[in-house]
Design an enzyme around this catalytic site. Structure first.
Site, short mmCIF file in Angstrom:
data_model
loop_
_atom_site.label_atom_id
_atom_site.label_comp_id
_atom_site.label_asym_id
_atom_site.label_seq_id
_atom_site.Cartn_x
_atom_site.Cartn_y
_atom_site.Cartn_z
N ASP A 32 0.85 -1.20 0.00
CA ASP A 32 0.00 0.00 0.00
C ASP A 32 0.88 1.24 0.00
O ASP A 32 1.87 1.32 0.74
CB ASP A 32 -0.93 -0.02 1.23
CG ASP A 32 -2.09 0.94 1.09
OD1 ASP A 32 -1.84 2.16 0.97
OD2 ASP A 32 -3.25 0.49 1.10
N THR A 133 -15.85 -2.09 -9.41
CA THR A 133 -17.08 -1.49 -8.91
C THR A 133 -18.24 -1.65 -9.90
O THR A 133 -18.01 -1.75 -11.12
CB THR A 133 -16.84 0.02 -8.65
OG1 THR A 133 -18.09 0.68 -8.48
CG2 THR A 133 -16.13 0.69 -9.82
N ASP A 134 -19.46 -1.59 -9.39
CA ASP A 134 -20.63 -1.62 -10.29
C ASP A 134 -20.79 -0.28 -11.02
O ASP A 134 -21.58 -0.18 -11.96
CB ASP A 134 -21.92 -1.97 -9.52
CG ASP A 134 -22.30 -0.97 -8.45
OD1 ASP A 134 -21.50 -0.05 -8.16
OD2 ASP A 134 -23.41 -1.09 -7.89
N GLU A 135 -20.02 0.74 -10.60
CA GLU A 135 -20.17 2.05 -11.24
C GLU A 135 -19.68 2.04 -12.69
O GLU A 135 -19.98 2.95 -13.45
CB GLU A 135 -19.46 3.14 -10.42
CG GLU A 135 -20.05 3.26 -9.03
CD GLU A 135 -19.60 4.48 -8.26
OE1 GLU A 135 -19.32 5.51 -8.87
OE2 GLU A 135 -19.54 4.38 -7.02
N TYR A 159 -13.84 8.72 -11.88
CA TYR A 159 -13.55 7.52 -11.09
C TYR A 159 -14.01 6.26 -11.83
O TYR A 159 -13.23 5.33 -12.06
CB TYR A 159 -14.25 7.61 -9.72
CG TYR A 159 -14.34 6.27 -9.01
CD1 TYR A 159 -13.19 5.60 -8.58
CD2 TYR A 159 -15.58 5.65 -8.78
CE1 TYR A 159 -13.26 4.35 -7.95
CE2 TYR A 159 -15.66 4.41 -8.15
CZ TYR A 159 -14.50 3.77 -7.73
OH TYR A 159 -14.57 2.54 -7.13
N LYS A 163 -11.87 3.11 -13.49
CA LYS A 163 -12.04 1.70 -13.08
C LYS A 163 -12.43 0.85 -14.30
O LYS A 163 -11.97 -0.28 -14.44
CB LYS A 163 -13.10 1.58 -11.98
CG LYS A 163 -12.70 2.14 -10.63
CD LYS A 163 -11.51 1.43 -9.99
CE LYS A 163 -11.81 0.03 -9.53
NZ LYS A 163 -10.68 -0.55 -8.75
N1 LIG Z 1 -15.89 1.42 -1.31
C1 LIG Z 1 -16.80 0.88 -2.12
O1 LIG Z 1 -18.00 1.00 -1.89
C2 LIG Z 1 -16.35 0.05 -3.32
C3 LIG Z 1 -17.32 -0.67 -4.02
C4 LIG Z 1 -16.91 -1.47 -5.09
C5 LIG Z 1 -15.58 -1.54 -5.43
N2 LIG Z 1 -14.65 -0.81 -4.75
C6 LIG Z 1 -13.24 -0.95 -5.15
O2 LIG Z 1 -12.58 -1.64 -4.10
C7 LIG Z 1 -11.25 -1.15 -3.97
C8 LIG Z 1 -11.01 -0.69 -2.55
O3 LIG Z 1 -11.94 0.34 -2.23
P1 LIG Z 1 -11.88 1.09 -0.83
O4 LIG Z 1 -13.20 1.71 -0.59
O5 LIG Z 1 -11.29 0.19 0.19
O6 LIG Z 1 -10.82 2.24 -1.18
P2 LIG Z 1 -10.00 3.17 -0.21
O7 LIG Z 1 -9.88 4.48 -0.90
O8 LIG Z 1 -10.53 3.11 1.17
O9 LIG Z 1 -8.55 2.46 -0.15
C9 LIG Z 1 -7.66 2.47 -1.24
C10 LIG Z 1 -6.29 2.01 -0.73
O10 LIG Z 1 -5.40 1.98 -1.86
C11 LIG Z 1 -4.18 2.60 -1.50
N3 LIG Z 1 -3.60 3.19 -2.71
C12 LIG Z 1 -4.07 4.21 -3.46
N4 LIG Z 1 -3.26 4.45 -4.49
C13 LIG Z 1 -2.24 3.55 -4.41
C14 LIG Z 1 -1.09 3.28 -5.21
N5 LIG Z 1 -0.82 4.03 -6.28
N6 LIG Z 1 -0.28 2.26 -4.85
C15 LIG Z 1 -0.56 1.51 -3.75
N7 LIG Z 1 -1.62 1.74 -2.94
C16 LIG Z 1 -2.45 2.74 -3.28
C17 LIG Z 1 -4.57 3.67 -0.48
O11 LIG Z 1 -3.47 4.06 0.33
C18 LIG Z 1 -5.67 2.96 0.31
O12 LIG Z 1 -5.12 2.21 1.38
C19 LIG Z 1 -11.08 -0.06 -5.02
O13 LIG Z 1 -10.44 -0.61 -6.13
C20 LIG Z 1 -12.50 0.35 -5.35
O14 LIG Z 1 -12.59 0.80 -6.68
C21 LIG Z 1 -15.01 -0.02 -3.70
#
Ligand SMILES: NC(=O)c1ccc[n+]([C@@H]2O[C@H](COP(=O)([O-])OP(=O)(O)OC[C@H]3O[C@@H](n4cnc5c(N)ncnc54)[C@H](O)[C@@H]3O)[C@@H](O)[C@H]2O)c1
Length: 354
Positions: A32, A133-135, A159, A163
């Site tokens: 991370d 994501t579903d988006e 965003y 994705k």
């Molecule tokens: N939160 C939601 O509702 C949701 C729903 C569907 C899918 N997702 C997907 O799930 C994944 C996680 O979502 P989340 O809500 O936990 O996101 P988040 O923003 O809480 O966490 C993202 C993490 O990625 C790390 N990060 C960002 N850029 C980075 C890089 N260049 N190199 C290494 N680490 C990096 C950040 O430090 C953070 O710890 C994402 O890919 C998101 O698109 C999220």
């Protein structure tokens, strides 16, 4: 299994790591970058676990990522690292293009180089699981429509477009290079350790402070909410039992209008936090409608029947049970929230070992 997780200090990644360490024998390496969204305090309960390691690294740094792969020898990579907040993508899309598209490309290339050097059996068994994501599907207009795995992509925001691009890259790396990939597209998650800029934690914390509870437009946007621990269980199912090359949609069958989500939180707070801030008679009086977000999708809803049918996954929480757990968690963990709000979580690199 040795599993490398990218973005493990984020909301979903940290839930996944806690789940893996508490419920399986797998070894976990968390890669991370620790952007503003990365919070090692979310992993405090497992920071010293013998099967857990952390490496602070940017996925875009292909040589360093490749060196880490060669050293850790993962049997699976679960790729969650991303810029994830739609509002931030509207204000500044650049980081989204860099991490979500160029970063995913760099990670795929590092993985391909590592994977090609494995023996045949290890190559066959290896999995690259891309979490999306579903988006990417855009929004739904008919009241009964649902996103399926074959719904055409039509992203609306920087965003979701970034994705969508990353999903295409991952599929192309399978079709072109035979990299054994899996993709999951999930609906909105909620639950403990959610960054306070997102709707549910924002509403809880603002309400406790007596601040306005902002609702975009008329609040009629519909999202399909999934409790984050249900998502973690689904991801584990897919990475261990999913069929290579397949996409699985993950959703909670919990469609809610944003305004109803906010009202439900207010009702729970009336019960669980009855001592309100000065001047607040009912939490609902704090609801404030604000100008809608540009390009705001009206409705998302997932058809999760494929993962249910093929892998036997179903969510354990309803929205009512999950939301109650979430509100209670925030009330019990105000320190975690305050550290995010005052920025101290970024100064204390608790558990950082590399
Ligand atoms: N939160 C939601 O509702 C949701 C729903 C569907 C899918 N997702 C997907 O799930 C994944 C996680 O979502 P989340 O809500 O936990 O996101 P988040 O923003 O809480 O966490 C993202 C993490 O990625 C790390 N990060 C960002 N850029 C980075 C890089 N260049 N190199 C290494 N680490 C990096 C950040 O430090 C953070 O710890 C994402 O890919 C998101 O698109 C999220």
């Amino acid at each position: 299994m040795r599993i490398l997780i990218t973005g493990g200090a984020g909301f979903i990644g940290s839930a996944l790591i806690r789940h893996l360490l508490q419920n399986t024998e797998h070894q976990v390496l968390n890669l991370d970058k620790l952007t503003y969204a990365g919070n090692l305090e979310s992993l405090a309960s497992v920071a010293n676990h013998p099967r857990y390691r952390f490496a602070q690294l940017d996925i875009i740094d292909q040589p360093q990522v490749r060196a880490l792969l060669d050293e850790f020898q993962p049997e699976a990579i679960m790729h969650l690292a991303a810029e994830s907040h739609v509002d931030r993508s509207i204000d500044g899309p650049s980081a989204f293009i860099q991490t979500n598209i160029v970063g995913t490309y760099a990670l795929l290339e590092a993985t391909r180089g590592y994977w090609q050097g494995l023996n045949e059996a290890a190559k066959q068994a290896f999995r690259f699981h891309h979490i999306s994501t579903d988006e990417v599907y855009g929004d739904l207009h008919g009241a009964d429509d649902l996103f399926t795995e074959t719904t055409p992509y039509a992203p609306s925001s920087p965003y979701s477009a970034s994705k969508a691009a990353s999903d295409h890259l991952v599929r192309a790396w399978q079709r072109t290079y035979n990299l054994p990939v899996l993709i999951t597209n999930c609906s909105n998650n909620y639950g403990p350790f959610h960054f306070p800029e997102k709707l549910i934690p924002l509403v809880i914390l603002n309400a406790l402070d007596g601040k306005p509870l902002p609702v975009y437009g008329n609040g009629a946007q519909i999202r399909d909410w999934l409790f984050v621990e249900d998502h973690a269980r689904a991801l584990l199912k897919v990475v261990t039992e999913g069929k290579v090359g397949e996409t699985y949609n993950i959703g909670g069958h919990n469609e809610q209008q944003n305004i109803d989500v906010v009202r439900s939180i207010c009702a729970l707070l009336e019960e669980l936090a009855p001592n309100k801030p000065a001047g607040v008679e009912r939490y609902e009086q704090l609801i404030t409608f604000v100008k809608d977000r540009p390009g705001h999708d009206l409705r998302y809803a997932i058809d999760a029947s494929k993962i249910e049918r093929e892998l036997g996954w179903v969510p354990a929480e309803t929205f009512a049970t999950g939301l109650r757990k979430t509100v209670q968690w925030y009330l019990n963990n105000l320190d975690w929230c305050r550290h995010v709000q005052d920025g101290s979580y970024q100064r204390e690199r608790l558990g950082a070992t590399e």
